[in-house]
Design a protein around this motif. Structure first.
Motif, PDB file in Angstrom:
ATOM      1  N   ALA A   1       0.860  -1.174   0.000  1.00  0.00           N
ATOM      2  CA  ALA A   1       0.000   0.000   0.000  1.00  0.00           C
ATOM      3  C   ALA A   1       0.901   1.231   0.000  1.00  0.00           C
ATOM      4  CB  ALA A   1      -0.916   0.011   1.226  1.00  0.00           C
ATOM      5  N   SER A   2       0.828   2.040  -1.034  1.00  0.00           N
ATOM      6  CA  SER A   2       1.633   3.262  -1.115  1.00  0.00           C
ATOM      7  C   SER A   2       0.969   4.339  -0.273  1.00  0.00           C
ATOM      8  CB  SER A   2       1.744   3.713  -2.568  1.00  0.00           C
ATOM      9  OG  SER A   2       2.510   4.881  -2.664  1.00  0.00           O
ATOM     10  N   TYR A   3       1.746   4.979   0.600  1.00  0.00           N
ATOM     11  CA  TYR A   3       1.123   5.884   1.567  1.00  0.00           C
ATOM     12  C   TYR A   3       1.618   7.330   1.462  1.00  0.00           C
ATOM     13  CZ  TYR A   3       5.452   5.016   4.271  1.00  0.00           C
ATOM     14  OH  TYR A   3       6.764   4.897   4.674  1.00  0.00           O
ATOM     15  N   GLY A   4       2.298   7.674   0.401  1.00  0.00           N
ATOM     16  CA  GLY A   4       2.814   9.031   0.264  1.00  0.00           C
ATOM     17  C   GLY A   4       1.731  10.086   0.269  1.00  0.00           C
ATOM     18  N   LYS A   5       0.656   9.864  -0.492  1.00  0.00           N
ATOM     19  CA  LYS A   5      -0.444  10.827  -0.550  1.00  0.00           C
ATOM     20  C   LYS A   5      -1.091  10.987   0.816  1.00  0.00           C
ATOM     21  CE  LYS A   5      -4.798  11.767  -2.968  1.00  0.00           C
ATOM     22  NZ  LYS A   5      -5.769  11.274  -3.988  1.00  0.00           N
ATOM     23  N   TRP A   6      -1.250   9.880   1.528  1.00  0.00           N
ATOM     24  CA  TRP A   6      -1.850   9.931   2.866  1.00  0.00           C
ATOM     25  C   TRP A   6      -0.965  10.727   3.817  1.00  0.00           C
ATOM     26  CZ3 TRP A   6      -2.485   3.889   3.071  1.00  0.00           C
ATOM     27  CH2 TRP A   6      -3.430   3.497   2.127  1.00  0.00           C
ATOM     28  N   PHE A   7       0.346  10.543   3.699  1.00  0.00           N
ATOM     29  CA  PHE A   7       1.287  11.248   4.563  1.00  0.00           C
ATOM     30  C   PHE A   7       1.207  12.751   4.306  1.00  0.00           C
ATOM     31  CE2 PHE A   7       5.155   9.828   7.073  1.00  0.00           C
ATOM     32  CZ  PHE A   7       5.315  11.040   7.715  1.00  0.00           C
ATOM     33  N   GLN A   8       1.160  13.126   3.048  1.00  0.00           N
ATOM     34  CA  GLN A   8       1.080  14.547   2.715  1.00  0.00           C
ATOM     35  C   GLN A   8      -0.206  15.156   3.264  1.00  0.00           C
ATOM     36  OE1 GLN A   8       1.965  15.554  -1.351  1.00  0.00           O
ATOM     37  NE2 GLN A   8       1.051  17.585  -1.192  1.00  0.00           N
ATOM     38  N   GLU A   9      -1.316  14.442   3.107  1.00  0.00           N
ATOM     39  CA  GLU A   9      -2.585  14.945   3.637  1.00  0.00           C
ATOM     40  C   GLU A   9      -2.510  15.119   5.152  1.00  0.00           C
ATOM     41  OE1 GLU A   9      -5.319  11.992   2.323  1.00  0.00           O
ATOM     42  OE2 GLU A   9      -5.498  12.803   0.284  1.00  0.00           O
ATOM     43  N   LYS A  10      -1.851  14.184   5.823  1.00  0.00           N
ATOM     44  CA  LYS A  10      -1.741  14.242   7.274  1.00  0.00           C
ATOM     45  C   LYS A  10      -0.983  15.486   7.731  1.00  0.00           C
ATOM     46  CE  LYS A  10      -1.668  12.852  11.616  1.00  0.00           C
ATOM     47  NZ  LYS A  10      -2.889  12.866  12.466  1.00  0.00           N
ATOM     48  N   VAL A  11       0.194  15.730   7.157  1.00  0.00           N
ATOM     49  CA  VAL A  11       0.983  16.870   7.622  1.00  0.00           C
ATOM     50  C   VAL A  11       0.303  18.188   7.261  1.00  0.00           C
ATOM     51  CG1 VAL A  11       3.159  15.587   7.570  1.00  0.00           C
ATOM     52  CG2 VAL A  11       2.492  16.946   5.585  1.00  0.00           C
ATOM     53  N   GLU A  12      -0.391  18.224   6.141  1.00  0.00           N
ATOM     54  CA  GLU A  12      -1.122  19.455   5.795  1.00  0.00           C
ATOM     55  C   GLU A  12      -2.270  19.677   6.777  1.00  0.00           C
ATOM     56  OE1 GLU A  12      -0.266  19.870   1.019  1.00  0.00           O
ATOM     57  OE2 GLU A  12      -1.964  18.655   1.669  1.00  0.00           O
ATOM     58  N   ASP A  13      -2.950  18.604   7.187  1.00  0.00           N
ATOM     59  CA  ASP A  13      -4.008  18.721   8.199  1.00  0.00           C
ATOM     60  C   ASP A  13      -3.443  19.191   9.539  1.00  0.00           C
ATOM     61  OD1 ASP A  13      -5.926  17.911   6.410  1.00  0.00           O
ATOM     62  OD2 ASP A  13      -6.002  15.834   7.115  1.00  0.00           O
ATOM     63  N   MET A  14      -2.159  18.888   9.784  1.00  0.00           N
ATOM     64  CA  MET A  14      -1.512  19.317  11.029  1.00  0.00           C
ATOM     65  C   MET A  14      -1.063  20.773  10.975  1.00  0.00           C
ATOM     66  SD  MET A  14       0.794  15.877  11.648  1.00  0.00           S
ATOM     67  CE  MET A  14       1.351  16.210  13.327  1.00  0.00           C
ATOM     68  N   GLY A  15      -1.262  21.413   9.829  1.00  0.00           N
ATOM     69  CA  GLY A  15      -0.916  22.817   9.690  1.00  0.00           C
ATOM     70  C   GLY A  15       0.438  23.089   9.085  1.00  0.00           C
ATOM     71  N   VAL A  16       1.113  22.060   8.621  1.00  0.00           N
ATOM     72  CA  VAL A  16       2.423  22.242   7.988  1.00  0.00           C
ATOM     73  C   VAL A  16       2.241  22.892   6.617  1.00  0.00           C
ATOM     74  CG1 VAL A  16       4.438  21.050   7.037  1.00  0.00           C
ATOM     75  CG2 VAL A  16       3.441  20.286   9.212  1.00  0.00           C
ATOM     76  N   LYS A  17       3.069  23.885   6.333  1.00  0.00           N
ATOM     77  CA  LYS A  17       3.043  24.520   5.021  1.00  0.00           C
ATOM     78  C   LYS A  17       4.081  23.859   4.131  1.00  0.00           C
ATOM     79  CE  LYS A  17       3.694  28.865   2.514  1.00  0.00           C
ATOM     80  NZ  LYS A  17       4.109  30.285   2.598  1.00  0.00           N
ATOM     81  N   LEU A  18       3.614  23.261   3.029  1.00  0.00           N
ATOM     82  CA  LEU A  18       4.499  22.632   2.052  1.00  0.00           C
ATOM     83  C   LEU A  18       4.669  23.571   0.867  1.00  0.00           C
ATOM     84  CD1 LEU A  18       3.058  19.001   2.079  1.00  0.00           C
ATOM     85  CD2 LEU A  18       5.358  19.640   2.757  1.00  0.00           C
ATOM     86  N   GLN A  19       5.902  23.913   0.571  1.00  0.00           N
ATOM     87  CA  GLN A  19       6.181  24.838  -0.527  1.00  0.00           C
ATOM     88  C   GLN A  19       7.085  24.132  -1.528  1.00  0.00           C
ATOM     89  OE1 GLN A  19       6.748  28.885   0.637  1.00  0.00           O
ATOM     90  NE2 GLN A  19       8.089  29.356  -1.102  1.00  0.00           N
ATOM     91  N   PHE A  20       6.521  23.728  -2.673  1.00  0.00           N
ATOM     92  CA  PHE A  20       7.260  22.980  -3.692  1.00  0.00           C
ATOM     93  C   PHE A  20       7.944  23.930  -4.674  1.00  0.00           C
ATOM     94  CE2 PHE A  20       3.903  20.030  -2.285  1.00  0.00           C
ATOM     95  CZ  PHE A  20       4.692  18.967  -1.882  1.00  0.00           C
ATOM     96  N   LYS A  21       8.778  23.345  -5.527  1.00  0.00           N
ATOM     97  CA  LYS A  21       9.562  24.114  -6.509  1.00  0.00           C
ATOM     98  C   LYS A  21      10.298  25.255  -5.823  1.00  0.00           C
ATOM     99  CE  LYS A  21       9.670  23.183 -10.192  1.00  0.00           C
ATOM    100  NZ  LYS A  21      10.559  22.183 -10.877  1.00  0.00           N
ATOM    101  N   THR A  22      10.851  24.935  -4.651  1.00  0.00           N
ATOM    102  CA  THR A  22      11.572  25.930  -3.864  1.00  0.00           C
ATOM    103  C   THR A  22      12.902  25.334  -3.419  1.00  0.00           C
ATOM    104  OG1 THR A  22       9.476  26.854  -3.084  1.00  0.00           O
ATOM    105  CG2 THR A  22      11.469  27.450  -1.862  1.00  0.00           C
ATOM    106  N   ALA A  23      14.002  25.915  -3.875  1.00  0.00           N
ATOM    107  CA  ALA A  23      15.326  25.342  -3.662  1.00  0.00           C
ATOM    108  C   ALA A  23      16.115  26.116  -2.611  1.00  0.00           C
ATOM    109  CB  ALA A  23      16.113  25.338  -4.976  1.00  0.00           C
ATOM    110  N   LEU A  24      16.894  25.366  -1.845  1.00  0.00           N
ATOM    111  CA  LEU A  24      17.782  25.988  -0.858  1.00  0.00           C
ATOM    112  C   LEU A  24      18.931  26.699  -1.566  1.00  0.00           C
ATOM    113  CD1 LEU A  24      18.738  26.324   2.117  1.00  0.00           C
ATOM    114  CD2 LEU A  24      19.931  24.134   1.852  1.00  0.00           C
ATOM    115  N   VAL A  25      19.180  27.940  -1.166  1.00  0.00           N
ATOM    116  CA  VAL A  25      20.310  28.701  -1.694  1.00  0.00           C
ATOM    117  C   VAL A  25      21.437  28.743  -0.670  1.00  0.00           C
ATOM    118  CG1 VAL A  25      21.070  30.962  -2.527  1.00  0.00           C
ATOM    119  CG2 VAL A  25      18.819  30.078  -3.179  1.00  0.00           C
TER     120      VAL A  25
END
Length: 511
Positions: free
Chosen positions: A157-181
């Motif tokens: 059972a692949s759980y990546g999508k579930w994990f992302q939904e969980k952390v977003e429900d916890m209030g975590v802000k995910l910002q993609f296409k963003t690279a460390l300088v």
């Protein structure tokens, strides 16, 4: 010490900052370590921001190692922690911080159980313990550490999508296409980072009052860093299966006074199919799609160097055969087998992802045959009705190959490998037409020589003092692996990432 502004060579000046964001914990990288770090920090009520330079999270590995997990308890399985830790330290010739390995063993179940309770069970899934790491002698020791996410005990059972939904429900802000300088520092502590929004082409300053956690995943995609830190990897490997791992986390920390492991560590798969005539120095394919990946290649079939000679025990851990080939002419090697290979696969009893049937990735011997056939159709696996013809198609010395196959068949009859000591049940004949062969090289999955950390996951400087508010987990953290990956402890890499990610998140939140 390496001094780079960043591995992507962004031209940046302080005046280029176009936006400022305030958070408490900044996590760089959204893989196993980063997602666990974010969840652990958010659980404590901390404001968390995750930046990821790609457009998705990267929960790659499904099987998760652990010691004393709930799944193992349900299966009645007990692992001797002390034997396991000593095995891992000895595997690395004690070129590790053994205390960190114990720290993982003591906390791994907590991380695994958290995934099951918070990510899997709400979606009708659970973890199944892999109980049968077979040990035929001390030379082939293995540990049943793997826990596999499943809904039916038959498939993953692949759980990546579930994990992302969980952390977003916890209030975590995910910002993609963003690279460390680069990291930002004030006096003796890290205060945040400069990142680049790749979509909008703008630089952003992120202030992180409690800390920055580096989880960017090593440097296997960065050929310049490989040349400096692990040049042999560019000769052993013809594929890199982690093209997002460019070393940004490690280099950013080095630039603020951190230290890293002085010797390389890596995870290499022995599944890199290459066209006949390939020169290893001419090929380093970056792929996220497992291009030309032969599952059968991890099975202990006859393997010969480019002169047609057997050169190693094919039953060794999958990275070891690539290591052994690096001591042979040309670094590449061949594998030869006959038409009974799908039947042989049933008796080999492979571990982890190499095994046939769940929890392997080949559901059955028939699926393994179908997977192999696609590369016959593509011309990367060749077929022939004689060993002579096969050797010619592989550009190998015909006489030597015939002698090697004859010797292999003699050892099968004798039921003992007098040349390299392979287990008798893994000796298989080559006598049923058609015959098959291919040329193989390594596929580097990741590097493990990361930043030195203490048990709080704090990154340390050359005095081994912590750099305040800077943490690392996953393959950005070092001290745990050396040289090759111990594949007879299945799920260890994912567990190391998730366990230490969780510890880093908890520690940062408590600042």
């Amino acid at each position: 010490m390496l001094k780079l502004q960043n591995v992507d060579h962004y031209q940046f000046k302080d005046s280029d900052v176009q936006k400022t964001i305030d958070t408490e914990v900044l996590v760089v990288g959204a893989g196993n370590a980063g997602m666990m770090a974010a969840a652990a920090a958010a659980e404590k009520g901390t404001k968390v921001t995750v930046v990821e330079k790609e457009d998705s999270i990267n929960l790659l590995r499904l099987g998760i190692g652990g010691v004393g997990t709930n799944a193992q308890k349900r299966a009645g399985l007990t692992i001797n922690k002390y034997d396991l830790v000593e095995y891992l330290a000895a595997f690395a010739q004690h070129n590790v911080d053994e205390g960190l390995i114990y720290h993982w063993a003591n906390h791994s179940a907590e991380a695994v159980n958290w995934v099951e309770d918070n990510i899997l069970k709400p979606h009708g899934a659970h973890l199944r313990s892999e109980p049968d790491a077979m040990v035929t002698s001390s030379a082939y020791e293995g540990f049943p550490t793997e826990n596999d996410p499943t809904t039916d005990d038959k498939t993953f059972a692949s759980y990546g999508k579930w994990f992302q939904e969980k952390v977003e429900d916890m209030g975590v802000k995910l910002q993609f296409k963003t690279a460390l300088v680069k990291l930002l520092t004030t006096e003796d502590q890290v205060t945040g980072a400069i990142v680049k929004d790749l979509k909008n082409d703008e630089f952003i300053q992120i202030n992180a009052s409690k800390g920055v956690i580096l989880c960017t995943g090593g440097y296997s995609a960065n050929k310049d860093l490989l040349k400096q830190w692990n040049p042999v990897a560019l000769k052993k490997n013809v594929y890199n299966d982690s093209p997002r791992n460019n070393g940004a986390g490690i280099t950013s920390a080095l630039n603020v006074g951190a230290i890293k492991d002085e010797e390389p560590a890596e995870c290499i798969f022995d599944r890199g199919l290459v066209p006949v005539g390939t020169k290893t120095g001419d090929m380093y394919v970056q792929t996220a799609t497992y291009k030309d990946w032969l599952w059968l290649a991890s099975h202990p079939l006859l393997k010969l160097n480019m002169r047609g000679e057997r050169f190693a025990n094919e039953s060794i851990p999958y990275q070891f055969i690539v290591n052994a080939a690096s001591k042979q002419p040309g670094y590449l090697y061949s594998m030869i087998w006959d038409d009974n290979f799908s039947e042989y696969a049933k008796q080999f009893h492979m571990l982890g992802c190499a095994r046939v049937g769940f929890p392997g990735y080949m559901a059955s011997a028939q699926k393994l045959r179908e997977d192999t056939q696609q590369y016959v159709d593509k011309g990367l696996v060749v077929k022939a009705d004689s060993i002579e013809e096969l050797a010619e198609k592989l550009h190998l010395p015909v006489k030597t190959v015939k002698q090697s196959v004859k010797r292999n068949n003699e050892l099968v009859v004798d039921n003992i490998d007098k040349d390299f000591g392979k287990e008798a049940f893994r000796l298989t004949p080559i006598n049923k037409k058609p015959y098959y062969g291919c040329i193989l090289g390594g596929r580097i999955l990741c590097t493990f020589d990361g930043l030195r950390v203490n048990k709080k996951m704090e990154v340390v400087n050359d005095q081994f003092d912590p750099i305040q508010h800077l943490y690392a987990a996953g393959n950005d953290s070092g001290g745990f692996f050396f040289g090759s990956y111990p594949d007879r402890v299945p799920g260890l890499a994912a567990s190391h990432a998730q366990t230490f990610g969780r510890l880093a998140g908890q520690q940062a939140a408590e600042n």
